[in-house]
Enzyme design. Structure first.
Site, PDB file in Angstrom:
ATOM      1  N   CYS A   1       8.582   5.366   5.325  1.00  0.00           N
ATOM      2  CA  CYS A   1       8.267   4.537   6.447  1.00  0.00           C
ATOM      3  C   CYS A   1       8.834   3.925   6.890  1.00  0.00           C
ATOM      4  O   CYS A   1       9.679   3.324   7.562  1.00  0.00           O
ATOM      5  CB  CYS A   1       6.797   3.473   6.040  1.00  0.00           C
TER       6      CYS A   1
ATOM      7  N   HIS B   1       8.956  -2.520  11.279  1.00  0.00           N
ATOM      8  CA  HIS B   1       7.756  -1.530  10.781  1.00  0.00           C
ATOM      9  C   HIS B   1       7.016  -1.463  11.543  1.00  0.00           C
ATOM     10  O   HIS B   1       6.167  -2.173  11.169  1.00  0.00           O
ATOM     11  CB  HIS B   1       8.059  -0.826   9.181  1.00  0.00           C
TER      12      HIS B   1
ATOM     13  N   ASN C   1       0.497   3.230  13.308  1.00  0.00           N
ATOM     14  CA  ASN C   1       1.544   3.802  12.384  1.00  0.00           C
ATOM     15  C   ASN C   1       2.140   5.349  12.196  1.00  0.00           C
ATOM     16  O   ASN C   1       1.436   5.704  12.024  1.00  0.00           O
ATOM     17  CB  ASN C   1       1.189   3.305  10.844  1.00  0.00           C
TER      18      ASN C   1
HETATM   19  O1  UT7 Z   1       3.544   1.998   6.466  1.00  0.00           O
HETATM   20  C1  UT7 Z   1       3.695   2.426   5.319  1.00  0.00           C
HETATM   21  C2  UT7 Z   1       3.129   1.076   3.905  1.00  0.00           C
HETATM   22  N1  UT7 Z   1       1.763   0.868   4.371  1.00  0.00           N
HETATM   23  C3  UT7 Z   1       1.190  -0.312   5.088  1.00  0.00           C
HETATM   24  O2  UT7 Z   1       1.877  -1.378   4.707  1.00  0.00           O
HETATM   25  C4  UT7 Z   1      -0.306  -0.208   4.664  1.00  0.00           C
HETATM   26  C5  UT7 Z   1      -0.682  -1.750   3.687  1.00  0.00           C
HETATM   27  N2  UT7 Z   1      -1.805  -1.991   3.945  1.00  0.00           N
HETATM   28  C6  UT7 Z   1      -3.360  -2.822   4.698  1.00  0.00           C
HETATM   29  O3  UT7 Z   1      -1.817  -2.217   6.575  1.00  0.00           O
HETATM   30  C7  UT7 Z   1      -3.985  -2.650   4.568  1.00  0.00           C
HETATM   31  O4  UT7 Z   1      -4.188  -2.743   3.277  1.00  0.00           O
HETATM   32  C8  UT7 Z   1      -5.575  -1.783   5.221  1.00  0.00           C
HETATM   33  C9  UT7 Z   1      -5.192  -2.322   6.759  1.00  0.00           C
HETATM   34  C10 UT7 Z   1      -5.081  -0.068   4.991  1.00  0.00           C
HETATM   35  C11 UT7 Z   1      -6.678  -2.339   4.716  1.00  0.00           C
HETATM   36  O5  UT7 Z   1      -6.806  -3.422   4.796  1.00  0.00           O
HETATM   37  P1  UT7 Z   1      -7.403  -4.951   3.541  1.00  0.00           P
HETATM   38  O6  UT7 Z   1      -7.323  -5.851   4.526  1.00  0.00           O
HETATM   39  O7  UT7 Z   1      -6.443  -4.460   3.288  1.00  0.00           O
HETATM   40  O8  UT7 Z   1      -8.729  -3.925   3.296  1.00  0.00           O
HETATM   41  P2  UT7 Z   1      -9.477  -3.578   2.091  1.00  0.00           P
HETATM   42  O9  UT7 Z   1      -8.837  -2.021   1.700  1.00  0.00           O
HETATM   43  O10 UT7 Z   1      -9.167  -4.667   1.296  1.00  0.00           O
HETATM   44  O11 UT7 Z   1     -10.996  -3.578   2.031  1.00  0.00           O
HETATM   45  C12 UT7 Z   1     -11.429  -4.142   2.813  1.00  0.00           C
HETATM   46  C13 UT7 Z   1     -13.086  -4.069   2.620  1.00  0.00           C
HETATM   47  C14 UT7 Z   1     -13.381  -2.954   1.707  1.00  0.00           C
HETATM   48  O12 UT7 Z   1     -14.578  -3.629   1.370  1.00  0.00           O
HETATM   49  P3  UT7 Z   1     -15.554  -3.774   0.224  1.00  0.00           P
HETATM   50  O13 UT7 Z   1     -14.848  -3.076  -1.311  1.00  0.00           O
HETATM   51  O14 UT7 Z   1     -14.428  -5.567   0.680  1.00  0.00           O
HETATM   52  O15 UT7 Z   1     -16.826  -3.935   0.562  1.00  0.00           O
HETATM   53  C15 UT7 Z   1     -13.013  -1.429   2.613  1.00  0.00           C
HETATM   54  O16 UT7 Z   1     -14.182  -0.478   1.901  1.00  0.00           O
HETATM   55  O17 UT7 Z   1     -12.721  -3.004   4.409  1.00  0.00           O
HETATM   56  C16 UT7 Z   1     -13.380  -1.751   4.332  1.00  0.00           C
HETATM   57  N3  UT7 Z   1     -12.817  -1.142   4.596  1.00  0.00           N
HETATM   58  C17 UT7 Z   1     -13.309  -0.439   6.348  1.00  0.00           C
HETATM   59  N4  UT7 Z   1     -14.167  -0.983   6.244  1.00  0.00           N
HETATM   60  C18 UT7 Z   1     -14.804  -1.399   7.952  1.00  0.00           C
HETATM   61  C19 UT7 Z   1     -11.811  -0.075   4.628  1.00  0.00           C
HETATM   62  N5  UT7 Z   1     -11.165   0.357   6.048  1.00  0.00           N
HETATM   63  C20 UT7 Z   1     -11.934   0.133   6.713  1.00  0.00           C
HETATM   64  C21 UT7 Z   1     -12.926   0.712   7.800  1.00  0.00           C
HETATM   65  N6  UT7 Z   1     -13.547  -0.076   8.995  1.00  0.00           N
HETATM   66  N7  UT7 Z   1     -11.950   1.517   8.537  1.00  0.00           N
END
Ligand code: UT7
Length: 333
Positions: A112, A253, A283
């Site tokens: 990225c 980004h 992204n």
């Molecule tokens: O571009 C290069 C660098 N990358 C980034 O900068 C990305 C950085 N990370 C992020 O943008 C975020 O971490 C995400 C958008 C990928 C995820 O958001 P989050 O708020 O960090 O969610 P999480 O991974 O902590 O997951 C929260 C919950 C989990 O469920 P539990 O364990 O709390 O029951 C996940 O299983 O959300 C669940 N989850 C989803 N639910 C519905 C994960 N993906 C999904 C989904 N739909 N697509």
């Protein structure tokens, strides 16, 4: 030494739009979750073609804007994590498809942060006189390495290409003025593609284990990205004595709207001065920043002398910021 100035900018996105409802139709996810957690409403995926096919139309847009021909280009750099092939380089493929017969070039891999890292590299080539008309391309066909069965990554990415033309400028006021770049390989394990490289060559097992796709520990990467994006932005502002009111646009980004908002807040910058198009494209990895620049320029929202901070964080970990003063007047209607 001359400055390296951006003298044209172009972009290309595939026609096919995939709204969040597409994922709702087969994954345990919702439009609401995707919008609230990421800011994404829709993205584009290329049904056919490769990363070079996202670059070539964007490159043609640049050449047309500048009124030059492919033979006028002397160097092509492609930042991407989805090259057409391991080798030859995507730069070589683009050179052939464009007919840029006088150009040498290479690919640069910084995920990225690819566009930011490549912009600094390209600027050095132009400042030194080693290149005079350099096409700098940031493009990724993320759909080629996305696991469409993994809801935690499938909803995040899109395909796009962005290209800028860099040329030497005697005007000291504008161009690539300063940069800060960082890397920390300790972060590698949190965002990567496990197989397909020499560390784990392709096998039936790697395919069965779905190891040829993006793997990300989202929350870990998120926490690091929020801190580093803000840190590096403040660093480049301080180095150059810039206050928030001096900055025309933050060009971040586009990985997550919450990361972008947090960065702007730390700078004391209103969101009206932040380029955001993640809602429409998701992204697109190395393409996000040139895609923003090209859209904003085409819309007449960038003017000569505008102070821009380009900032990125991504796999590696890699991160950095570049201070650019825009060198083009608003386009005529
Ligand atoms: O571009 C290069 C660098 N990358 C980034 O900068 C990305 C950085 N990370 C992020 O943008 C975020 O971490 C995400 C958008 C990928 C995820 O958001 P989050 O708020 O960090 O969610 P999480 O991974 O902590 O997951 C929260 C919950 C989990 O469920 P539990 O364990 O709390 O029951 C996940 O299983 O959300 C669940 N989850 C989803 N639910 C519905 C994960 N993906 C999904 C989904 N739909 N697509």
């Amino acid at each position: 030494m001359p400055r390296a100035a951006i003298t044209a900018v172009g972009h290309y996105v595939p026609e096919d739009v995939y709204p969040n409802s597409y994922f709702e139709s087969y994954l345990d996810t919702s439009d609401e979750w995707i919008r609230e957690r990421t800011g994404i409403r829709e993205r584009r995926f290329a049904r056919n073609g490769a990363t070079s096919d996202l670059i070539v139309p964007a490159a043609r847009m640049c050449l047309e804007q500048r009124g030059i021909t492919p033979a006028d280009i002397d160097c092509i750099i492609v930042a991407t994590v989805t090259p057409d092939y391991f080798f030859p380089s995507t730069a070589a493929v683009v050179q052939r498809k464009l007919g840029a017969v006088n150009a040498w070039g290479f690919d640069l891999s910084a995920a990225c942060s690819g566009f930011i890292f490549a912009l600094v590299t390209a600027a050095k080539l132009v400042e030194s006189g080693a290149a005079k008309r350099l096409l700098l391309c940031g493009a990724d066909k993320m759909s080629a390495i996305t696991d469409f069965q993994d809801r935690s990554t499938a909803v995040l990415f899109g395909d796009a290409g962005g290209v800028v033309l860099l040329e030497p400028s005697e005007d000291e006021q504008v161009g690539v003025l300063d940069y800060v770049l960082y890397m920390n390989g300790e972060g590698g394990k949190y965002l990567y593609m496990p197989a397909g490289g020499s560390a784990k060559p392709p096998s039936l097992e790697t395919v069965k284990n779905r190891e040829h796709y993006v793997h990300q520990e989202g929350r870990t990467v998120f926490k690091e990205a929020v801190v580093r994006m803000a840190e590096v932005t403040l660093e480049i502002m301080q180095r150059n004595g810039l206050r928030a009111e001096d900055i025309a646009w933050l060009v971040p980004h586009q990985a997550n709207l919450r990361i972008i908002t947090a960065t702007a807040e730390r700078m004391g910058l209103s969101m009206e001065k932040v380029m955001v198009n993640i809602d429409r494209y998701g992204n697109t990895t190395a393409a996000t920043i040139p895609l923003c620049l090209s859209e904003w320029y085409a819309a007449g929202r960038l003017d000569y002398g505008d102070r821009l901070i380009l900032v990125s964080f991504g796999a590696g970990y890699t991160w950095g910021a570049v201070y650019v003063r825009w060198s083009l007047p608003k386009p005529k209607d």
